[in-house]
Enzyme design. Structure first.
Site: not given
Length: 412
Positions: A15, A95, A124, A180
């Site tokens: 990605d 994050r 996120d 994932s």
């Protein structure tokens, strides 16, 4: 005129590799790739070369593990944060640190925007952008997955692989794992793919190789291991008598906890954006730290202070999960938490065995537990007169008796 500069949160996966080139082409911009080392391990190998080959004009790969442990993980654990009773917020707490450093790099490089590869369905995107809003309100945030042109161009993984191949983007086109992952110093998460079915059993023998940080509890050692954690101001400062930094504490506990298969969680949680999602987590070191901290508080923390702090745990955890780390309300709660932790010090002994973390002793020079008062035998201090309980109970029962007299038993 110089080109626009965009700082991209870059992982090196399909990605963000595609996004790097797409941003460069679409915005005719210089792309500065940023990767934060927050404990991903060998996932960082070769990233700088890969980013440059993909089209980045500059690459930052920075070791933020020590800052992550000291300024993010430890304050959160002082607060006793636990989301929906199970999740130790491993992804959530990482994050704001990544976004904070992105903002700093953008300012240093004269960039006008930052970009990320978070999807429009996840949490996120919110965490990155709320942090940016708090720290640099004038900085543009580009989220390709929320841009219609990008989604139309890449409706699926096949189109992304084809795009990468045509432009010579070095991305492995082998079959992806059916899930994932996201790993850092605190945990590793697994979601999507086969895990989207909440009836799928993630403890099956045929999926044992999915796990990274911990051994299957069934295969853990048959002999238990004792471990001692020493606390000061609510933070672990030593393990088995050896003084350690916050980073060393996390590394050590992850290794020990992983060997005994502790810290696995499988849950369906409520995302901030409104949907439910299933996640499987490994948090070996964090689970040990969380348990030990709570035990340490049990003998050193005043009852009413604990009640007040505990009442704020759901709100604090929600703020972290939703991305409000730099919001004034989180900072205000943190100030209260810091005050509550001033006397949380001493040593906790735990017993680890096949996925279990068991209390095995606690002591402190500032303990509020007095065995002479709590004893069922004669109290040598005479600090507590059992006869006083009669009036205590009578006063607390008064409103209940009044209500019963008016409404009867059915009105209670």
């Amino acid at each position: 005129m110089s080109k626009q500069k965009i700082v991209l949160a870059y992982s090196g996966g399909l990605d963000t590799s595609v996004i790097l080139t797409w941003l460069k082409e679409t915005y005719d911009a210089e792309i500065i790739a940023f990767t934060a080392d927050i404990g991903q391990g060998d996932e960082l190998d070769g990233l700088e070369e890969k980013a440059l080959k993909t089209g980045a004009s500059k690459v930052y790969i920075e070791d933020l593990r020590a800052e992550f442990a000291k300024d993010f993980i430890f304050p959160m654990f002082q607060a006793g944060a636990l989301y929906e009773g199970q999740y130790l917020l491993g992804t959530s707490i990482a994050r704001p640190l990544i976004a904070k450093r992105m903002v700093e790099i953008a300012k240093a490089e004269g960039a006008t925007a930052i970009a990320h590869g978070a999807t429009g369905k996840g949490n996120d995107q919110v965490r990155f952008e709320l942090t940016a809003a708090a720290l640099a309100a004038d900085l543009e945030v580009i989220a390709p997955w929320r841009i219609e042109q990008f989604r139309e161009q890449f409706p699926g993984r096949a189109e992304m692989i084809e795009y990468a191949e045509k432009r010579g983007i070095p991305v492995k086109a082998s079959a992806a794992k059916p899930y994932s992952t996201d790993r850092n110093l605190l945990h590793i998460s697994f979601e999507s793919g086969m895990l989207e079915d909440p009836w799928f059993d993630a403890t099956r023998e045929d999926v044992r190789d999915m796990y990274v940080m911990s051994v299957d509890p069934e295969l853990a050692p048959d002999e238990a291991e004792y471990i001692e954690l020493t606390f000061k101001n609510g933070c672990c400062v030593a393990i088995n008598g050896t003084e350690l930094s916050p980073l060393e504490v996390m590394d050590t506990l992850n290794e020990i906890g992983g060997e005994h298969g502790v810290g696995r969680v499988d849950m369906v949680e409520n995302r901030f954006v409104g949907m439910k999602s299933r996640g499987v987590y490994e948090t070996p070191g964090g689970s040990i730290l969380f348990k030990a901290h709570r035990i340490m508080e049990s003998i050193t923390m005043d009852r009413e202070v604990m009640l007040l702090r505990d009442g704020l745990i759901p709100k604090y955890a929600q703020l972290v999960y939703n991305g409000f780390w730099f919001a004034p309300e989180r900072l205000a709660i943190q100030a209260l938490v810091a005050e509550s932790q001033k006397h949380v010090e001493g040593t906790v002994r735990l017993k680890l065995y096949k996925g279990n973390i068991m209390a095995a002793g606690v002591k402190s020079d500032v303990t509020l537990y007095n065995p002479n008062i709590a004893t069922m035998e004669a109290d040598p201090t005479q600090a507590y007169n059992q006869g006083d309980a009669t009036g205590f109970i009578r006063l607390n029962a008064l409103r209940l008796k009044v209500s019963s007299g008016v409404h009867g038993a059915e009105g209670v």
